[in-house]
Scaffold this motif. Structure first.
Motif, PDB file in Angstrom:
ATOM      1  N   ALA A   1       6.216 -38.747  44.894  1.00  0.00           N
ATOM      2  CA  ALA A   1       7.262 -39.764  44.755  1.00  0.00           C
ATOM      3  C   ALA A   1       7.994 -39.587  43.427  1.00  0.00           C
ATOM      4  O   ALA A   1       7.388 -39.239  42.411  1.00  0.00           O
ATOM      5  N   PRO A   2       9.299 -39.825  43.413  1.00  0.00           N
ATOM      6  CA  PRO A   2      10.100 -39.571  42.204  1.00  0.00           C
ATOM      7  C   PRO A   2      10.010 -40.704  41.188  1.00  0.00           C
ATOM      8  O   PRO A   2      10.987 -41.400  40.904  1.00  0.00           O
ATOM      9  N   ALA A   3       8.815 -40.926  40.637  1.00  0.00           N
ATOM     10  CA  ALA A   3       8.622 -41.956  39.612  1.00  0.00           C
ATOM     11  C   ALA A   3       7.554 -41.489  38.643  1.00  0.00           C
ATOM     12  O   ALA A   3       6.528 -40.930  39.047  1.00  0.00           O
ATOM     13  N   ALA A   4       7.802 -41.706  37.359  1.00  0.00           N
ATOM     14  CA  ALA A   4       6.788 -41.440  36.340  1.00  0.00           C
ATOM     15  C   ALA A   4       5.806 -42.605  36.304  1.00  0.00           C
ATOM     16  O   ALA A   4       6.053 -43.666  36.887  1.00  0.00           O
TER      17      ALA A   4
ATOM     18  N   TYR B   1      -6.507 -39.932  34.984  1.00  0.00           N
ATOM     19  CA  TYR B   1      -6.264 -38.516  35.260  1.00  0.00           C
ATOM     20  C   TYR B   1      -4.819 -38.250  35.698  1.00  0.00           C
ATOM     21  O   TYR B   1      -4.208 -37.274  35.265  1.00  0.00           O
ATOM     22  N   TYR B   2      -4.250 -39.117  36.530  1.00  0.00           N
ATOM     23  CA  TYR B   2      -2.965 -38.809  37.144  1.00  0.00           C
ATOM     24  C   TYR B   2      -1.758 -39.420  36.447  1.00  0.00           C
ATOM     25  O   TYR B   2      -0.619 -39.000  36.705  1.00  0.00           O
ATOM     26  N   ALA B   3      -1.943 -40.408  35.571  1.00  0.00           N
ATOM     27  CA  ALA B   3      -0.792 -41.016  34.904  1.00  0.00           C
ATOM     28  C   ALA B   3      -0.149 -40.044  33.926  1.00  0.00           C
ATOM     29  O   ALA B   3      -0.822 -39.201  33.313  1.00  0.00           O
ATOM     30  N   ASP B   4       1.145 -40.187  33.743  1.00  0.00           N
ATOM     31  CA  ASP B   4       1.860 -39.333  32.791  1.00  0.00           C
ATOM     32  C   ASP B   4       1.582 -39.738  31.348  1.00  0.00           C
ATOM     33  O   ASP B   4       1.572 -38.892  30.456  1.00  0.00           O
ATOM     34  N   ARG B   5       1.391 -41.002  31.123  1.00  0.00           N
ATOM     35  CA  ARG B   5       1.022 -41.508  29.805  1.00  0.00           C
ATOM     36  C   ARG B   5      -0.054 -42.576  29.986  1.00  0.00           C
ATOM     37  O   ARG B   5      -0.086 -43.281  30.995  1.00  0.00           O
TER      38      ARG B   5
ATOM     39  N   ALA C   1       9.096 -41.605  26.799  1.00  0.00           N
ATOM     40  CA  ALA C   1       8.357 -40.343  26.690  1.00  0.00           C
ATOM     41  C   ALA C   1       7.866 -39.878  28.071  1.00  0.00           C
ATOM     42  O   ALA C   1       7.940 -38.688  28.394  1.00  0.00           O
ATOM     43  N   ALA C   2       7.394 -40.823  28.878  1.00  0.00           N
ATOM     44  CA  ALA C   2       6.909 -40.467  30.209  1.00  0.00           C
ATOM     45  C   ALA C   2       8.036 -39.936  31.089  1.00  0.00           C
ATOM     46  O   ALA C   2       7.827 -39.065  31.967  1.00  0.00           O
TER      47      ALA C   2
END
Length: 481
Positions: free
Chosen positions: A156-159, A207-211, A477-478
């Motif tokens: 999905a296109p979301a940070a 583990y999977y979060a960008d920040r 930043a994310a």
């Protein structure tokens, strides 16, 4: 910047702890900072009751063992934010609390109940609401921990940003439940949602979060070590470059002694007579002896070992012997509840105990107390000590996590330079806490110095606008901006 906050509870609609306070205060602060923020919540009865003008956005499809649901959209006037709510009565409309039944036993299908929340995030990011789609998802604690994994699984296109409020509660389930979640098989791995053989929702977020953020700078460092890493310190060290500590704030619309509708006598740092009157009213309400010169120590807490309440149990008899009084509001461990009740029965004129939670009475305790005790073994941020500072009720805390970041000890040098705001001890032991108690009692006898420290404490700023700006920086930043 379009941001979706995802959490399981939100003040004032549904609260079991500090997570709800954060969830209720952060979205309005983000909106004031220019962020287009909405929230996503499970359809608990209290949440649905607070949702005005709800409209059905669409149907959320079932995924493996995760049931389908309706997605509602409306406004939460009590919070001041627009919200999506996952309407799934079979999952969320139950007797008991949001996570456990009336006997305090966790619901056996919690993995499905909160996987439903995670998949709703992915559906929104993929366009479930054709009018609004998040650029970034901010997931809070293990209940929302699957959201970053669902985003990755669907591309999905979301940070995503994941916030740890308390690493001790991880949402760990038996490994055979993984097949119910509709995640790719390779996600059940040490490089994924598996931790020590179990399915772990907290691990999924980490583990999977960008920040990653947590709720104080000190706690961000502490959880990267084995003592407070709760078995996940290795992963947190690996991800240390994207781990940030941001202190929680205090919502001035809820906690402000000069305009608090829940206390009898408003006051501020310039005129502390109202605090004296609140103390007298509290003593009368609790049946304590009307002694204005008796220092009143208060506790508002879950009754658990983590919160250091066994240290408090040991301290109360000594407090009474030294002429102090004690009042507690809380619930939790049955043995601790009984022990505190026994203390109140032994010294009814000096010790008062109320079991359970009462928001209005919590405000009255903070306003009427002299010292608020937070002697935690570990404390990610802590809000109680922040309320104490705001109300001139000097915190007595252990030097750990957010307590270390927010309370400055009344050492001679700190008294001299005006930075002292409370009483701090280091070792998690009753003797160490007793030294801090003696320091508090000694300062209390010096009325001029006591009032000076009160005013310094009340001047400290822990505002959500500061935290909101810090979160906005993490979001940028994310998103690579």
């Amino acid at each position: 910047m379009r941001v979706l906050q995802v959490c399981a509870e939100i003040f004032p609609l549904l609260k079991t702890g500090g997570l709800a306070d954060v969830a209720g205060a952060l979205p309005p602060a983000l909106a004031a900072a220019g962020v287009d923020c909405r929230v996503l919540l499970p359809g608990f009865s209290a949440i649905l009751a607070g949702l005005t003008d709800p409209v059905a956005v669409g149907e959320l499809p079932p995924r493996a063992g995760v049931p389908g649901a309706r997605l509602l959209y409306g406004h939460l006037p009590a919070v001041g934010v627009n919200a999506y709510v996952v309407d799934a009565p079979a999952l969320y409309q139950r007797e008991g609390g949001p996570y456990a039944d009336a006997r305090q036993q966790p619901f056996g299908d919690n993995h499905l109940r909160f996987a439903r929340l995670g998949w709703a995030v992915a559906d929104l990011a993929l366009g479930a609401d054709s009018w609004w789609r998040p650029e970034l998802v901010h997931a809070h604690d293990w209940h929302a921990g699957l959201a970053p994994a669902c985003l990755k699984a669907t591309q999905a296109p979301a940070a995503s940003v994941f916030t740890i409020h308390n690493l001790a509660y991880q949402g760990a389930f038996a490994p055979h439940h993984f097949g119910d979640l509709a995640l790719p098989q390779h996600f059940f791995d040490v490089h994924g949602v598996e931790a020590h053989g179990a399915l772990n929702f907290m691990k999924a977020g980490l583990y999977y979060a960008d920040r990653i953020t947590t709720v104080s700078p000190s706690y961000a460092g502490e959880i990267q070590g084995p003592e407070q890493g709760m078995g996940l310190d290795g992963l947190l060290r690996t991800r240390g470059a994207v781990l940030h500590g941001i202190l929680n704030g205090v919502d001035p619309a809820v906690w402000n002694p000069s305009a608090d509708p829940l206390i009898a006598h408003p006051y501020d740092a310039r005129k502390l007579i109202g605090k004296t009157r609140n103390k007298a009213a509290l003593q009368q309400t609790l049946g304590l002896e009307q002694k204005p010169d008796a220092p009143l120590f208060v506790v508002i807490s879950r009754l658990t070992e983590q919160k250091g309440l066994h240290l408090v149990l040991h301290a109360v008899p000594r407090l009474v012997e030294r002429g102090a009084q004690f009042a507690l509001l809380g619930s939790g461990d049955a043995g601790m509840e009984a022990a505190f009740r026994d203390l109140a029965s032994c010294w009814p004129a000096a010790v008062a105990v109320r079991l359970g939670y009462d928001e209005a009475f919590a405000h009255q305790l903070v306003a009427g107390g002299d010292v608020i005790m937070v002697p935690s073994r570990f404390e990610p941020c802590g809000l109680t000590q922040l309320y104490g500072l705001k109300y001139g009720t000097l915190p007595l805390v252990r030097r750990v996590g957010g307590l270390a970041d927010t309370v400055t000890d009344t050492s001679l040098e700190n008294l001299d330079d005006g930075s002292a705001t409370g009483f701090v001890f280091q070792d998690f032991h009753e003797d160490a806490m007793d030294v801090a108690i003696r320091r508090a009692l000694a300062l209390y006898r010096r009325k001029t110095d006591w009032k000076t420290v009160q005013r310094h404490a009340m001047a400290r700023r822990h505002d959500w606008d500061v935290a909101a700006q810090a979160y906005a920086g993490v979001y940028r930043a994310a998103l690579g901006r």
